[in-house]
Write a protein that holds these residues in place. Structure first.
Motif, PDB file in Angstrom:
ATOM      1  N   ALA A 294       0.727  -1.491  -0.038  1.00 58.92           N
ATOM      2  CA  ALA A 294      -0.186   0.300   0.570  1.00 58.92           C
ATOM      3  C   ALA A 294       0.865   1.094  -0.229  1.00 58.92           C
ATOM      4  CB  ALA A 294      -0.841   0.077   1.287  1.00 58.92           C
TER       5      ALA A 294
ATOM      6  N   ARG B 257       3.906   1.536  -1.269  1.00 60.59           N
ATOM      7  CA  ARG B 257       4.188   1.264  -2.380  1.00 60.59           C
ATOM      8  C   ARG B 257       3.041   1.763  -3.490  1.00 60.59           C
ATOM      9  NH1 ARG B 257       4.385  -2.577  -6.844  1.00 60.59           N
ATOM     10  NH2 ARG B 257       6.351  -1.744  -8.360  1.00 60.59           N
TER      11      ARG B 257
ATOM     12  N   LEU C 121       3.227   0.766 -11.637  1.00 63.01           N
ATOM     13  CA  LEU C 121       3.799   0.087 -10.216  1.00 63.01           C
ATOM     14  C   LEU C 121       4.915  -0.945 -10.922  1.00 63.01           C
ATOM     15  CD1 LEU C 121       0.483   0.392  -8.628  1.00 63.01           C
ATOM     16  CD2 LEU C 121       3.075   0.294  -7.652  1.00 63.01           C
TER      17      LEU C 121
ATOM     18  N   PHE D 153      -5.756   6.829  -8.156  1.00 61.45           N
ATOM     19  CA  PHE D 153      -6.346   5.160  -8.186  1.00 61.45           C
ATOM     20  C   PHE D 153      -6.748   4.465  -7.157  1.00 61.45           C
ATOM     21  CE2 PHE D 153      -3.243   1.417  -8.575  1.00 61.45           C
ATOM     22  CZ  PHE D 153      -3.847   0.854  -8.862  1.00 61.45           C
TER      23      PHE D 153
ATOM     24  N   PRO E 214      -6.622   0.671  -6.341  1.00 66.83           N
ATOM     25  CA  PRO E 214      -6.775  -0.807  -6.834  1.00 66.83           C
ATOM     26  C   PRO E 214      -7.771  -1.598  -6.280  1.00 66.83           C
ATOM     27  CG  PRO E 214      -5.638   0.295  -4.584  1.00 66.83           C
ATOM     28  CD  PRO E 214      -6.711   1.421  -4.901  1.00 66.83           C
TER      29      PRO E 214
ATOM     30  N   ARG F  27      -8.161  -3.488  -1.862  1.00 72.20           N
ATOM     31  CA  ARG F  27      -7.842  -1.851  -1.714  1.00 72.20           C
ATOM     32  C   ARG F  27      -7.276  -2.698  -0.264  1.00 72.20           C
ATOM     33  NH1 ARG F  27     -13.301  -3.385  -2.544  1.00 72.20           N
ATOM     34  NH2 ARG F  27     -14.446  -4.224  -0.319  1.00 72.20           N
ATOM     35  N   GLN F  28      -7.516  -4.315   0.722  1.00 73.77           N
ATOM     36  CA  GLN F  28      -6.398  -4.143   1.458  1.00 73.77           C
ATOM     37  C   GLN F  28      -5.569  -4.002   1.555  1.00 73.77           C
ATOM     38  OE1 GLN F  28      -8.540  -7.188   3.981  1.00 73.77           O
ATOM     39  NE2 GLN F  28     -10.660  -6.053   4.063  1.00 73.77           N
ATOM     40  N   HIS F  29      -5.176  -4.575   0.564  1.00 75.86           N
ATOM     41  CA  HIS F  29      -4.168  -5.121   0.729  1.00 75.86           C
ATOM     42  C   HIS F  29      -2.627  -3.422  -0.403  1.00 75.86           C
ATOM     43  CE1 HIS F  29       0.052  -7.210  -2.071  1.00 75.86           C
ATOM     44  NE2 HIS F  29      -0.635  -7.872  -1.243  1.00 75.86           N
ATOM     45  N   ASP F  30      -3.357  -3.191  -1.211  1.00 74.83           N
ATOM     46  CA  ASP F  30      -2.889  -1.809  -1.670  1.00 74.83           C
ATOM     47  C   ASP F  30      -3.433  -0.287  -1.919  1.00 74.83           C
ATOM     48  OD1 ASP F  30      -1.128  -3.999  -3.635  1.00 74.83           O
ATOM     49  OD2 ASP F  30      -3.071  -4.297  -4.482  1.00 74.83           O
ATOM     50  N   GLY F  31      -4.298  -0.626  -1.216  1.00 70.59           N
ATOM     51  CA  GLY F  31      -4.479   0.626  -1.112  1.00 70.59           C
ATOM     52  C   GLY F  31      -4.469   1.457  -0.194  1.00 70.59           C
ATOM     53  N   LEU F  32      -5.144   0.583   1.465  1.00 75.71           N
ATOM     54  CA  LEU F  32      -5.335   1.308   2.946  1.00 75.71           C
ATOM     55  C   LEU F  32      -4.645   0.156   3.334  1.00 75.71           C
ATOM     56  CD1 LEU F  32      -8.838   0.300   3.249  1.00 75.71           C
ATOM     57  CD2 LEU F  32      -7.977   2.497   2.610  1.00 75.71           C
ATOM     58  N   VAL F  33      -3.482   0.859   4.809  1.00 78.17           N
ATOM     59  CA  VAL F  33      -2.924   0.276   5.753  1.00 78.17           C
ATOM     60  C   VAL F  33      -3.896   0.052   6.736  1.00 78.17           C
ATOM     61  CG1 VAL F  33      -0.964   0.765   7.436  1.00 78.17           C
ATOM     62  CG2 VAL F  33      -1.120   1.471   4.960  1.00 78.17           C
TER      63      VAL F  33
ATOM     64  N   GLN G  17     -14.576   0.501   4.124  1.00 78.82           N
ATOM     65  CA  GLN G  17     -12.615   0.627   3.166  1.00 78.82           C
ATOM     66  C   GLN G  17     -12.853   1.526   1.658  1.00 78.82           C
ATOM     67  OE1 GLN G  17     -12.097  -3.069   4.173  1.00 78.82           O
ATOM     68  NE2 GLN G  17     -11.096  -3.085   6.284  1.00 78.82           N
TER      69      GLN G  17
ATOM     70  N   ARG H  71     -15.845  -4.279  -5.660  1.00 79.20           N
ATOM     71  CA  ARG H  71     -15.734  -6.168  -5.467  1.00 79.20           C
ATOM     72  C   ARG H  71     -15.810  -6.482  -4.096  1.00 79.20           C
ATOM     73  NH1 ARG H  71      -9.883  -8.749  -7.549  1.00 79.20           N
ATOM     74  NH2 ARG H  71     -11.395  -9.679  -9.052  1.00 79.20           N
TER      75      ARG H  71
END
Lengths: 427, 504
Positions: free
Chosen positions: A297, A299, B304, B334, B336, B339-345, B405, B428
């Motif tokens: 995230a 990155r 990316l 963007f 992604p 979302r849990q993996h790439d979009g949010l902490v 989220q 999704r």
């Protein structure tokens, strides 16, 4: 702890399930972070542990320590010989050996209650602060690594290199009072930063795992130092021992108000404040935590993960280097050998874990360990109890902190969060 | 062995993944289970394999009711599964992998490798698999590894074999070989369940076809059915997502992608010479079955991906070669796909997540310090504007529902000055209410004159949002068609028919 947090509003109750699609299996088969390594999960578990858990871990360790003291005490063993004749003897022996041991731990580490006046009881605590200072500094370094998702196991090497640089500047240069100390300290910080920064660069550039690299660099540091202590670079002139000359008085950390506590302790507090600012308020700390919690995230959000990894290691090394500088400029200033790290590099990991990698947590954990170390000597002297019992207690604390489910089971605390139960049901 | 599923129901919380599904597979029969991603095929098979306990219904083998509490039970009852992702130990030999889990031992606990070797040889010879028992798995091509999985199942006397998307990883030639193997197994009396979403394969081997959609059996078909019939069953017409949107006000060409390719480390093309243009104020939706290069395409646009060739221009400025930060700075927003993996902490608060991609400068950072007051005020405002249901801005994002989220992600991305908006699988796993909200926001973004690229595997969503639709198949765009293109045509495109064939 998740369990004691306010119950989520109705909308958020089903977080794990609501993200499922038809046909998608729940977390058992599709973990939320599929590629997160085992090490990262352990780290997460440790970092999200709570204060209660840390306190309980210390408590359980002290209880196990008590058992150890009891079964190794000659007094108890003697009384146990006629246990069935007079069982009370055994119990009173256990009571007196355990009670006596922990009493002297307290007397030697916190407050000497046998002192005649109020202030006279303080020196044990002040001495403990002296022991705590490098643990706090190095613990902060390790903690910042943890927050960035990095296991810095190289505290030993960073302390040795940072300390050696500081020490060399301290005895080899001739500078005025004040400036000399500043130069020597900065040298120590830079030494630690370089030794740790190498690891960060290697990890960022080649993907080398920091655990392996830091451990190997510990050995490099030990033997490099050993070599240099046999050459005129570091060895005291006219000596055959691998030991450096004594530090010049201008480079020694001055004592505060004639107490055993010196300026280093204040520097440690400054380091705590700086670390707290870094982690909680600064942009760099924000990015560092983002990288630690979820690198993909970070990155995706345009954060340069590799740069952050290098910076995190450098900052970690600076703080550990401070501990190294303290060891030679504050703790033992009569010259150093290649073992002046005194195990702090590893104990700092424990301190960081016990402090849950929060700056003030590390501060208090460092003081607790300072008390243990200092009080342990008194315990050994007064009660003929092996100093190793203290080491065992310290190690057990780590063990219990690293195994929260164990502590939860002992105290019957609820497991964090409903999703876990869901997982079990699904599997 | 005859396999029968009666009224299998599986719920995950409020979500019904399988809704009273009935299936019968006779010995010596190949049943194809056809359906889109997320239709519930895999859940059904995981129920069958004992990985999930069904909430209702029963599993019968030769008319005897079974109760599986784990894959071990299912295996002992004679059910074998060939997973899409192989469950093999790469550094073990074929024989070692086959014996793994039920190792035969001789005196003193020594492994009876000879027996395993003989077993592999025997099964391999019986079906003409041509597998060397002593070869190491990692040295074998994918197709052969799959055969090892089949041998593994057969070595445990599986009489019912489930193939879960077995062709996803195979080359066309390997696929043909697998088809031949399936026919052989069938003639040896094995009951086979073949899960896929590829129409051609279905028609080639299936004896009967059952189509699943949204967790329900929506129809049966014979292999003689046309692609169009199958596609319309699979894609369905029942649920209509309506998004109110006016005709687009098109501006100039904004996002121009020319001859874009992405190659993986082995040189295989994941995205293959893709070209398209999105005008300002237009939504171009990219449709396609998951895994046909959409992910790599969006990641290439965002900077990316490595191994990118070709050109990407935004308002005439090249995006290729820029860092992610550079692309974001150029005005790209963007969402992604994960979302849990790439979009949010997840461990960060809502407020912290809202500044995730603006952690370097104004408005939230000044002089290297996070302006907490500004950030909190902003977060409160976004919480209200995007109707994020949470206790407050300090709630951790990981504790929110999927819909909330996603609203956090949208709030973050749409609150910047955008010149391009890329949304991958924007709805999704969301509930209907959130889907509607997300769709409205996407259309509003378009109406603000921003070029929008939506990537979705949900045909309903594509049709609802798009002004034009591009369909991706195996890394290529097989056609760019108007938004009012009939769904079965889109379905065919998604299944890899090329545009001319569809037209004919």
């Amino acid at each position: 702890m998740t369990g004691t947090e306010p119950a989520p509003v109705a909308e958020t109750g089903n977080e794990d399930l609501a993200t499922l699609e038809p046909g998608q299996v729940p977390n058992a088969a599709v973990p939320a972070q599929p590629e997160r390594s085992g090490a990262q999960r352990v780290l997460r578990e440790i970092l999200t542990g709570n204060l209660l858990l840390s306190v309980l871990a210390v408590l359980v360790s002290l209880v196990v320590g008590a058992v150890l003291i009891a079964v190794t005490s000659s007094q108890v063993l003697a009384a146990a010989g006629y246990f069935f004749a007079r069982p009370a003897d055994t119990f009173s022996a256990i009571g007196s050996s355990v009670g006596g041991a922990y009493a002297s731990l307290f007397r030697g580490g916190v407050y000497d209650y046998t002192a005649t006046d109020l202030l006279g009881g303080l020196p044990p605590l002040l001495n403990s602060l002296d022991f705590a200072t490098p643990l706090i500094a190095a613990g902060l370094g390790i903690a910042i690594g943890f927050r960035a998702g990095l296991f810095n196991i190289g505290g030993q090497g960073q302390i040795l290199i940072g300390g050696a640089v500081a020490g060399w500047l301290g005895f080899a240069l001739h500078l005025p009072f004040g400036l000399h100390l500043v130069v020597a300290l900065l040298g120590g910080l830079i030494g630690g930063a370089v030794w740790a920064g190498v690891v960060g660069v290697l990890k960022a550039r080649t993907g080398a795992h920091e655990v392996i690299v830091t451990i190997m660099l510990n050995y490099v540091a030990i033997y490099l130092l050993d070599y240099l202590l046999h050459t005129p670079v570091l060895q005291a002139p006219g000596s055959n021992n691998p030991k450096s000359p004594a530090e010049l008085p201008t480079a020694v950390l001055p004592d505060l108000f004639g107490t055993p506590v010196n300026l280093g302790f204040l520097l440690a507090i400054v380091a705590v404040l700086a670390s707290a600012y870094l982690l909680n308020r600064s942009s760099l700390g924000f990015k560092l935590r983002a990288v630690g919690e979820n690198p993909p995230a970070a990155r995706t959000a345009g954060i340069d993960v590799r740069r952050i990894v290098v910076l995190a290691m450098v900052i970690s090394g600076v703080l550990v280097g401070l501990a190294g500088a303290y060891q030679v400029l504050g703790q033992t200033t009569s010259g150093f050998t290649n073992d002046f790290d005194a195990g702090i590099g590893f104990n700092a990991i424990t301190v960081a874990l016990l402090g849950r990698s929060r700056p003030w947590g590390v501060f208090w954990a460092g003081i607790l360990f300072g008390v243990f170390t200092n009080g342990g000597y008194t315990m050994q002297a007064a009660n003929a109890i092996d100093l190793n019992v203290v080491s065992v207690v310290q190690s057990l604390i780590v063990l219990f902190i690293a195994a929260p489910p164990l502590v939860r089971a002992i105290f019957r605390l609820p497991a964090p969060g409903a999703p876990r139960r869901q997982r079990k049901a699904a599997a | 062995m005859k396999l029968e599923l009666r009224g299998i129901t599986k719920r995950f919380g409020p979500l019904v993944a399988n809704d009273r599904i009935d299936l019968v597979v006779e010995p010596g029969e190949i049943l194809c289970l056809l359906g889109e991603n997320g239709a519930g095929k895999s859940t059904l098979m995981n129920v069958l394999y004992g990985l999930h306990r069904p909430d209702g219904g029963e599993i019968l083998l030769d008319d005897a009711v079974q109760h599986f509490s784990g894959p071990g039970d299912a295996m002992r009852a004679g059910i074998g599964m060939v997973h899409q992702h192989f469950m093999l130990v790469p550094v073990f030999t074929v024989a070692e992998n086959v014996m793994l889990g039920h190792e035969a031992t001789r005196f003193g606990g020594r492994l009876d490798l000879a027996a395993a070797r003989a077993k592999v040889k025997e099964i391999s010879d019986r079906f003409g698999f041509d597998v060397d028992p002593d070869a190491r798995i990692e040295d074998l091509p994918v197709g052969v590894q799959q055969r090892v999985e089949i041998i593994k199942a057969l070595s445990r006397d599986a009489r019912v074999l489930v193939f879960d998307e077995p062709t996803a990883v195979l080359t066309p030639q390997e696929t043909d070989e697998l088809m031949a193997i399936m026919r052989q197994l069938k003639s040896a009396g094995t009951a086979i369940v073949f899960i896929t979403h590829k129409l051609r394969e279905v028609r080639e081997v299936a004896d009967r076809i059952t189509v699943i959609r949204l967790g329900r059996v929506v129809g049966e078909a014979s292999p003689t059915a046309t692609n169009a019939e199958l596609a319309s069953l699979m894609v369905g017409r029942s649920v209509e997502l309506t998004v109110e949107k006016a005709p687009p006000t098109l501006g100039a060409d904004a996002l121009v992608v020319e001859d874009l390719s992405v190659h993986d480390a082995n040189g295989a093309a994941l995205v293959d010479s893709v070209s398209f243009t999105v005008k300002a104020g237009e939504i171009l939706a990219i449709a396609g079955v998951q895994g046909n290069g959409q992910t790599e395409l969006t990641e290439a646009i965002l900077g990316l991906q490595s191994g990118v060739s070709g050109r990407i221009l935004l308002d005439g400025q090249p995006l290729t070669g820029r860092s992610v930060k550079g692309v974001l700075a150029a005005g790209a927003g963007f969402v992604p796909e994960d979302r849990q993996h790439d979009g949010l902490v997840p461990e960060f608060t809502i407020a912290e997540n809202l500044m995730l991609d603006r952690s370097d400068g104004p408005p939230f950072v000044k002089g290297g310090t996070v302006q907490t007051a500004d950030l909190n005020a902003f977060a409160e405002q976004q919480l209200a504007e995007f109707d994020i249901r949470a206790q407050g801005i300090t709630t951790r994002v990981g504790r929110l529902s999927g819909g909330n989220q996603q609203k956090v992600v949208l709030a973050r991305e749409l609150s910047r000055d955008l010149r391009l908006f890329v949304a991958a699988q924007p709805t999704r796993g969301l509930d209907v209410g959130s889907i509607e909200f997300v769709h409205e926001r996407i259309v509003a973004t378009r109406d603000a004159g921003i070029p929008v690229l939506v990537i979705s595997t949900e045909l309903d969503e594509v049709v609802a949002l798009a002004d034009r639709i591009a369909v991706m198949y195996r890394g290529r765009i097989v056609g760019i068609v108007p938004a009012d293109t009939p769904r079965d045509v889109l379905g065919l495109l998604m299944a890899g028919e090329t545009a001319p064939a569809v037209a004919a």
